[in-house]
Motif scaffolding. Sequence first.
Motif, PDB file in Angstrom:
ATOM      1  N   GLU A  82       6.898 -13.219  -6.436  1.00 44.46           N
ATOM      2  CA  GLU A  82       8.081 -13.028  -5.582  1.00 44.46           C
ATOM      3  C   GLU A  82       8.992 -11.937  -6.135  1.00 44.46           C
ATOM      4  O   GLU A  82       9.643 -11.215  -5.372  1.00 44.46           O
ATOM      5  N   THR A  83       9.043 -11.804  -7.456  1.00 42.69           N
ATOM      6  CA  THR A  83       9.868 -10.753  -8.058  1.00 42.69           C
ATOM      7  C   THR A  83       9.322  -9.378  -7.701  1.00 42.69           C
ATOM      8  O   THR A  83      10.073  -8.457  -7.375  1.00 42.69           O
ATOM      9  N   ALA A  84       8.004  -9.234  -7.765  1.00 43.21           N
ATOM     10  CA  ALA A  84       7.382  -7.952  -7.408  1.00 43.21           C
ATOM     11  C   ALA A  84       7.614  -7.629  -5.939  1.00 43.21           C
ATOM     12  O   ALA A  84       7.848  -6.466  -5.582  1.00 43.21           O
ATOM     13  N   LEU A  85       7.564  -8.642  -5.088  1.00 41.35           N
ATOM     14  CA  LEU A  85       7.849  -8.440  -3.665  1.00 41.35           C
ATOM     15  C   LEU A  85       9.293  -7.972  -3.479  1.00 41.35           C
ATOM     16  O   LEU A  85       9.553  -7.022  -2.715  1.00 41.35           O
ATOM     17  N   ALA A  86      10.229  -8.615  -4.176  1.00 41.48           N
ATOM     18  CA  ALA A  86      11.642  -8.227  -4.059  1.00 41.48           C
ATOM     19  C   ALA A  86      11.853  -6.794  -4.546  1.00 41.48           C
ATOM     20  O   ALA A  86      12.622  -6.025  -3.933  1.00 41.48           O
ATOM     21  N   GLN A  87      11.179  -6.416  -5.622  1.00 42.01           N
ATOM     22  CA  GLN A  87      11.290  -5.043  -6.128  1.00 42.01           C
ATOM     23  C   GLN A  87      10.724  -4.045  -5.122  1.00 42.01           C
ATOM     24  O   GLN A  87      11.285  -2.966  -4.927  1.00 42.01           O
ATOM     25  N   ALA A  88       9.625  -4.416  -4.479  1.00 47.44           N
ATOM     26  CA  ALA A  88       9.026  -3.535  -3.477  1.00 47.44           C
ATOM     27  C   ALA A  88       9.944  -3.369  -2.273  1.00 47.44           C
ATOM     28  O   ALA A  88      10.117  -2.262  -1.764  1.00 47.44           O
ATOM     29  N   ARG A  89      10.515  -4.469  -1.818  1.00 47.77           N
ATOM     30  CA  ARG A  89      11.460  -4.401  -0.692  1.00 47.77           C
ATOM     31  C   ARG A  89      12.642  -3.495  -1.034  1.00 47.77           C
ATOM     32  O   ARG A  89      13.083  -2.680  -0.215  1.00 47.77           O
ATOM     33  N   ALA A  90      13.166  -3.659  -2.248  1.00 46.57           N
ATOM     34  CA  ALA A  90      14.328  -2.867  -2.661  1.00 46.57           C
ATOM     35  C   ALA A  90      13.960  -1.387  -2.766  1.00 46.57           C
ATOM     36  O   ALA A  90      14.737  -0.518  -2.344  1.00 46.57           O
ATOM     37  N   PHE A  91      12.792  -1.109  -3.304  1.00 49.14           N
ATOM     38  CA  PHE A  91      12.351   0.280  -3.414  1.00 49.14           C
ATOM     39  C   PHE A  91      12.232   0.905  -2.035  1.00 49.14           C
ATOM     40  O   PHE A  91      12.701   2.033  -1.804  1.00 49.14           O
ATOM     41  N   TRP A  92      11.613   0.200  -1.105  1.00 50.19           N
ATOM     42  CA  TRP A  92      11.437   0.717   0.246  1.00 50.19           C
ATOM     43  C   TRP A  92      12.778   0.911   0.949  1.00 50.19           C
ATOM     44  O   TRP A  92      12.985   1.896   1.665  1.00 50.19           O
ATOM     45  N   ALA A  93      13.706   0.018   0.725  1.00 49.34           N
ATOM     46  CA  ALA A  93      15.006   0.078   1.405  1.00 49.34           C
ATOM     47  C   ALA A  93      15.963   1.082   0.783  1.00 49.34           C
ATOM     48  O   ALA A  93      16.759   1.707   1.491  1.00 49.34           O
ATOM     49  N   GLU A  94      15.877   1.264  -0.545  1.00 54.26           N
ATOM     50  CA  GLU A  94      16.943   1.975  -1.248  1.00 54.26           C
ATOM     51  C   GLU A  94      16.528   3.264  -1.939  1.00 54.26           C
ATOM     52  O   GLU A  94      17.380   4.135  -2.167  1.00 54.26           O
ATOM     53  N   GLU A 108       0.816  -1.212   0.000  1.00 61.06           N
ATOM     54  CA  GLU A 108       0.000   0.000   0.000  1.00 61.06           C
ATOM     55  C   GLU A 108       0.851   1.264   0.000  1.00 61.06           C
ATOM     56  O   GLU A 108       0.370   2.339  -0.370  1.00 61.06           O
ATOM     57  N   THR A 109       2.088   1.125   0.414  1.00 63.28           N
ATOM     58  CA  THR A 109       3.009   2.254   0.435  1.00 63.28           C
ATOM     59  C   THR A 109       3.770   2.372  -0.882  1.00 63.28           C
ATOM     60  O   THR A 109       3.801   3.435  -1.512  1.00 63.28           O
ATOM     61  N   VAL A 110       4.377   1.269  -1.306  1.00 63.91           N
ATOM     62  CA  VAL A 110       5.300   1.360  -2.435  1.00 63.91           C
ATOM     63  C   VAL A 110       4.616   1.301  -3.798  1.00 63.91           C
ATOM     64  O   VAL A 110       5.096   1.933  -4.750  1.00 63.91           O
ATOM     65  N   VAL A 111       3.513   0.577  -3.921  1.00 59.32           N
ATOM     66  CA  VAL A 111       2.863   0.485  -5.244  1.00 59.32           C
ATOM     67  C   VAL A 111       2.405   1.870  -5.722  1.00 59.32           C
ATOM     68  O   VAL A 111       2.732   2.280  -6.846  1.00 59.32           O
ATOM     69  N   PRO A 112       1.675   2.638  -4.904  1.00 63.16           N
ATOM     70  CA  PRO A 112       1.331   3.992  -5.352  1.00 63.16           C
ATOM     71  C   PRO A 112       2.545   4.900  -5.518  1.00 63.16           C
ATOM     72  O   PRO A 112       2.598   5.700  -6.456  1.00 63.16           O
ATOM     73  N   ALA A 113       3.513   4.788  -4.604  1.00 61.71           N
ATOM     74  CA  ALA A 113       4.703   5.639  -4.711  1.00 61.71           C
ATOM     75  C   ALA A 113       5.460   5.358  -6.003  1.00 61.71           C
ATOM     76  O   ALA A 113       5.894   6.287  -6.705  1.00 61.71           O
ATOM     77  N   MET A 114       5.629   4.097  -6.327  1.00 62.43           N
ATOM     78  CA  MET A 114       6.323   3.738  -7.564  1.00 62.43           C
ATOM     79  C   MET A 114       5.543   4.210  -8.789  1.00 62.43           C
ATOM     80  O   MET A 114       6.139   4.683  -9.767  1.00 62.43           O
ATOM     81  N   ALA A 115       4.206   4.113  -8.732  1.00 56.72           N
ATOM     82  CA  ALA A 115       3.380   4.561  -9.851  1.00 56.72           C
ATOM     83  C   ALA A 115       3.485   6.070 -10.046  1.00 56.72           C
ATOM     84  O   ALA A 115       3.529   6.556 -11.183  1.00 56.72           O
ATOM     85  N   LEU A 116       3.522   6.811  -8.953  1.00 58.36           N
ATOM     86  CA  LEU A 116       3.662   8.260  -9.034  1.00 58.36           C
ATOM     87  C   LEU A 116       4.994   8.654  -9.680  1.00 58.36           C
ATOM     88  O   LEU A 116       5.045   9.525 -10.548  1.00 58.36           O
ATOM     89  N   ILE A 117       6.053   8.001  -9.246  1.00 55.01           N
ATOM     90  CA  ILE A 117       7.374   8.297  -9.794  1.00 55.01           C
ATOM     91  C   ILE A 117       7.435   7.915 -11.266  1.00 55.01           C
ATOM     92  O   ILE A 117       7.968   8.663 -12.109  1.00 55.01           O
ATOM     93  N   GLU A 118       6.868   6.760 -11.613  1.00 57.70           N
ATOM     94  CA  GLU A 118       6.838   6.313 -13.000  1.00 57.70           C
ATOM     95  C   GLU A 118       6.076   7.304 -13.875  1.00 57.70           C
ATOM     96  O   GLU A 118       6.422   7.522 -15.056  1.00 57.70           O
ATOM     97  N   ALA A 119       5.049   7.939 -13.283  1.00 55.28           N
ATOM     98  CA  ALA A 119       4.228   8.900 -14.038  1.00 55.28           C
ATOM     99  C   ALA A 119       4.859  10.280 -14.126  1.00 55.28           C
ATOM    100  O   ALA A 119       4.299  11.176 -14.762  1.00 55.28           O
ATOM    101  N   GLY A 120       6.009  10.455 -13.466  1.00 51.74           N
ATOM    102  CA  GLY A 120       6.730  11.723 -13.591  1.00 51.74           C
ATOM    103  C   GLY A 120       6.594  12.668 -12.411  1.00 51.74           C
ATOM    104  O   GLY A 120       6.977  13.840 -12.510  1.00 51.74           O
ATOM    105  N   TYR A 121       6.081  12.172 -11.296  1.00 50.92           N
ATOM    106  CA  TYR A 121       5.930  13.011 -10.104  1.00 50.92           C
ATOM    107  C   TYR A 121       7.021  12.698  -9.080  1.00 50.92           C
ATOM    108  O   TYR A 121       7.459  11.552  -8.952  1.00 50.92           O
TER     109      TYR A 121
END
Length: 266
Positions: free
Chosen positions: A73-85, A32-45
């Motif tokens: 599992e790949t999407a989970l790993a990407q979410a973990r990495a986004f949150w951490a890094e 709920e935190t990273v999916v919207p955040a990643m979408a916002l960044i992908e959209a240019g915000y």
Amino acid sequence: MAKGKVLVIGSNATRIELQGGGWAPTGQYLNETVVPAMALIEAGYDVVLATPDGTKPHIDELSDSAGHFGGDETALAQARAFWAENPAMNAVRTLHEVIADGLDGYAGLFFPGGHAPAVDLMQDAEVGTILRHFHERAKPTALLCHGPIAVAAAMPHAREFRAALVAGDAGKAAEWAKGWQYAGYRMTVFSASEEKIVEDNVLHARLYFYMPDALHIAGGEVVTGTIDFEPHVIVDRELITGQNPRSDHPIAKALVEALDRARATA
């Protein structure tokens, strides 16, 4: 150049009180935190993360699962990495700093879910200041799962409202909610039937109040989906609410669309 900035408000709560005494661990949900955040960044915000005390939100361990990413599992790993890094997730600001620097530079506002917002954000005075700013200017304001309970912070007596809910006094809570900016808005939130499943299988105890009841008492027109844990998003004026963890991608899409519309007409 970025299209604009979006303020993501996270919780610092790590536990929630239970009926009969005691507490349960809590936090924000990862997806709920990273999916919207990643979408916002992908959209240019650009995304700015802020919390009441300026420390990074705690992620609820129950959400650190591939089950919240469609079993991927790949999407989970990407979410973990986004949150951490990702820098945006680690340059956390205090709400006080964000307000002091000025809110006019933000195009939109987003609150992730997990039980945590029902502990601190819904009664936080600075959250109230931010919500009122966005409401008065009709800027896109999105909240997911338990996150929509945070809109209670905009009312003049949010702390007293929550205390009345915990005490089981709906009449007193309604009195404290008078003057609420979002009265009459259509909205959704984690449903009572979904909450009961969590209470029975995870908390093994009862919460002091359910989110739909609280928002209804405050004056919201609360509409939850007919099938538990199916995606459900409601848009009413500037307010965008999603019901449950599986509403993560739909609310991200709705928020980006609202931001783009606002930008096109500015």
